[in-house]
Each structure stands twice: as structure tokens, then as C-alpha cells.
Write an enzyme that holds these catalytic residues in place. Sequence first.
Site, PDB file in Angstrom:
ATOM      1  N   ARG A  38      25.747  33.821  33.221  1.00 18.82           N
ATOM      2  CA  ARG A  38      26.912  34.710  33.393  1.00 18.82           C
ATOM      3  C   ARG A  38      28.141  34.063  32.746  1.00 18.82           C
ATOM      4  NH1 ARG A  38      27.281  38.328  37.346  1.00 18.82           N
ATOM      5  NH2 ARG A  38      28.772  39.206  35.900  1.00 18.82           N
TER       6      ARG A  38
ATOM      7  N   GLN B  35      26.655  41.492  33.315  1.00 13.90           N
ATOM      8  CA  GLN B  35      25.386  40.997  33.879  1.00 13.90           C
ATOM      9  C   GLN B  35      24.258  41.113  32.851  1.00 13.90           C
ATOM     10  OE1 GLN B  35      24.667  39.849  37.283  1.00 13.90           O
ATOM     11  NE2 GLN B  35      22.827  39.225  36.194  1.00 13.90           N
TER      12      GLN B  35
ATOM     13  N   CYS C 286      19.869  39.705  39.790  1.00 14.88           N
ATOM     14  CA  CYS C 286      21.299  39.508  39.489  1.00 14.88           C
ATOM     15  C   CYS C 286      21.992  38.700  40.580  1.00 14.88           C
ATOM     16  CB  CYS C 286      21.973  40.856  39.280  1.00 14.88           C
ATOM     17  SG  CYS C 286      21.670  42.012  40.620  1.00 14.88           S
TER      18      CYS C 286
ATOM     19  N   HIS D  16      27.122  47.534  35.036  1.00 12.83           N
ATOM     20  CA  HIS D  16      27.428  46.103  35.208  1.00 12.83           C
ATOM     21  C   HIS D  16      27.114  45.401  33.873  1.00 12.83           C
ATOM     22  CE1 HIS D  16      28.329  42.453  37.097  1.00 12.83           C
ATOM     23  NE2 HIS D  16      27.348  42.340  37.966  1.00 12.83           N
TER      24      HIS D  16
ATOM     25  N   ASP E 169      16.915  43.993  42.647  1.00  7.43           N
ATOM     26  CA  ASP E 169      18.291  43.875  43.143  1.00  7.43           C
ATOM     27  C   ASP E 169      18.242  44.264  44.617  1.00  7.43           C
ATOM     28  OD1 ASP E 169      21.049  43.707  43.335  1.00  7.43           O
ATOM     29  OD2 ASP E 169      21.472  45.456  42.083  1.00  7.43           O
TER      30      ASP E 169
ATOM     31  N   ARG F 228      36.713  44.702  38.671  1.00  4.54           N
ATOM     32  CA  ARG F 228      35.520  45.043  39.463  1.00  4.54           C
ATOM     33  C   ARG F 228      35.949  46.013  40.553  1.00  4.54           C
ATOM     34  NH1 ARG F 228      30.844  41.520  42.399  1.00  4.54           N
ATOM     35  NH2 ARG F 228      30.201  41.493  40.241  1.00  4.54           N
TER      36      ARG F 228
END
Length: 330
Positions: free
Chosen positions: A317, A138, A272, A135, A231, A108
Site C-alpha cells: 500500500r 488498494q 485487503c 478502493h 474481504d 476516504r
Amino acid sequence: MGVNIRGRSFLTLLDYSPAEIRYLLDLAAEFKRLKAAGVEHKWLSGKQVVLLFEKTSTRTRCAFEVGARDLGMGVTFLDPGSSQMGKKESLADTAKVLGRMYDGIEYRGFKQSVVEDLAKYSGVPVWNGLTDDFHPTQMLADMLTVREEFGELRGRKLTFFGDARNNVANSLMVVCSKLGMHYCACGPKDLMPADWLVEKCRAVAEETGAVIEMTDDPAQGAKDCDVAYTDIWLSMGEPAELWAKRIEMLLPYQVNRELMAMAKPNAIFLHCLPSFHDRETTIGEEIYQKFGLPAMEVTDDVFLGKQARQFDEAENRMHTIKAVMYATLK
Ligand code: CP
């Protein structure tokens, strides 16, 4: 022929076919079933993975750690302060060293090119745990959550409200185009996805029957919407000075009760996470003191309401990341 992605990296869903994405969703659903039934699945026992985080995380780190342990693997976590990468050792050298010790690498950080170089030089599967552009892990959790709610994904309209060119929105456009969905980017004209990515997704959409829509009208975004997604308005790494401008630009796209009322009656809400839906965070309280806003991208009533599925999404996730690690390392 069956799907086989053993040895592949997972850097962006642009690299994955619709069949491969569906395979990962099916595998994740199976891992979820096994976990709920308490059935041990240490199918990768003896393997080792390393998690490199140059940005903070709760869900992604925990999903990789728990997922790896459930699969019987050993896990090493490295944050920016605890490795030589980029400071005393080049990315290529670090990748070569990690590839000699580990079976898989999660990364990441910032540039997409970094995760691509890690894959190029390490010789082992590398998983993108979030970059400035994408991402992808996700997305699997999001699609599993939508599938659990509605069954078939094809034809479902998912609208992203907000900064429609951030890494999550970019990735939603990719995954929806791959899976034949109707993706709507709903936000200010200045915060729309890059032309090159829209063109790529529209080309995919021609094959899959997906629809890619862009609008700056929240009512149009909410119309016929099955999934309302948002988001936070400032992505990791962006300076705090941008808050005032972003609030001004994005407040019309806040997911609130009025907006949800314009979506389909059985629409769900996804996020998310983390989220600024109340004043229970340092930043949430600072924003309230400065701008008088008790919530930002989503109001508390929607976040806590019957249509909200963000905690199912967060749990997913773990199941989906487990599927990615298993399918690429088995
Ligand atoms: N959604 C997400 O990536 O959460 P974290 O930043 O906590 O990992």
C-alpha cells in the site's frame, strides 16, 4: 510517448489506461527498491498534502502519511471531528479552500460523488482512499503483490470470494479487466456487482483479452485460481444487525483449507485487511459468542499459512500510494 499523469486525480481505475496502471506499478516497484536500499527520495520536497478521513483506517492513512514524508512533503490529517466539511461548510467551499493550501488531497468516506466533487472544486489532484463504490489505491498494492509472485499478470485468475459487489470487489473487477486478467466474482447471486459496472468491465475486457466470470459455486471459483481474495463480510458503514444474514449468505464462500485445496497448488491468498480470522478482536469475539464461528471470511490456518501474502500486500500500500502521489504531483 511516455506515460504522464501529472495533475490528474485518482478516483477510480476506470479513468486509467492499462499503460498508466502498469506505469504506476513500475514506479511503485522502484520506490520499494529505493526504500529497501535506504536511498532517500524526497523528490516532492516543499509540497503539502491533506488527508480527509470520514471513516477509520490503519493502512491507508499510514501509507499516505509515511509515503508523503518519504517524498519530503508535509502532511495534515483531518478526521470527521476536526474539520467543518459538511457541517458548517459545504463540500465545494471546503474543496476550494484546501485547493488553495495543499498540492494534493486524499479522501476516504462514503459516496463516490464526494471524492469526484472534491476533485472538481479543489483544482488539485484528489486521491480516493476508499468510497462506498471503489478502493483504487488498494488495487495497485494487490496487483504489485500478484506481480511479485507470478511476474506477468495477464491471464492470471483472481477470484474474489464473498460480497462481490463491495468496493474492493468492484475495484478488482475493474483492475483485472484493465490488465487482461481472469476475474471471477464468486458469491451469492444477490451480492453480485451492478450490471452497469459488469458491462463496462466486459467492454474493457474485449480490448485487453480479460475474462469476467460470475459464479455462486465456490468450487467453480476456486478452479484454476491463482489468487484467492476475500474481504470482511460487512463493509464500513453497514449496520451490525446485518451480521446474521451475511454469515448465513457468505459462510459457503469462506476461504478455508478445503477451498484453497481446490485452487492451483501455487495459488496465493490475498486480503485487503483488516480481517476476522480469529477471536482476537472485539467483533471477532462477539461473533464467536453469538454465532459460534471462530473465524469468518478466512480461517486462521489459511491466514497464517504458506500461501498467505496479505502482509506483503499491506506493505505494498505504501509503495503504490507513494507512486500515485509522485506521478500526479511531480
Ligand atoms: N485495506 C485498507 O484500506 O485498510 P484500512 O481500512 O486500514 O485503511
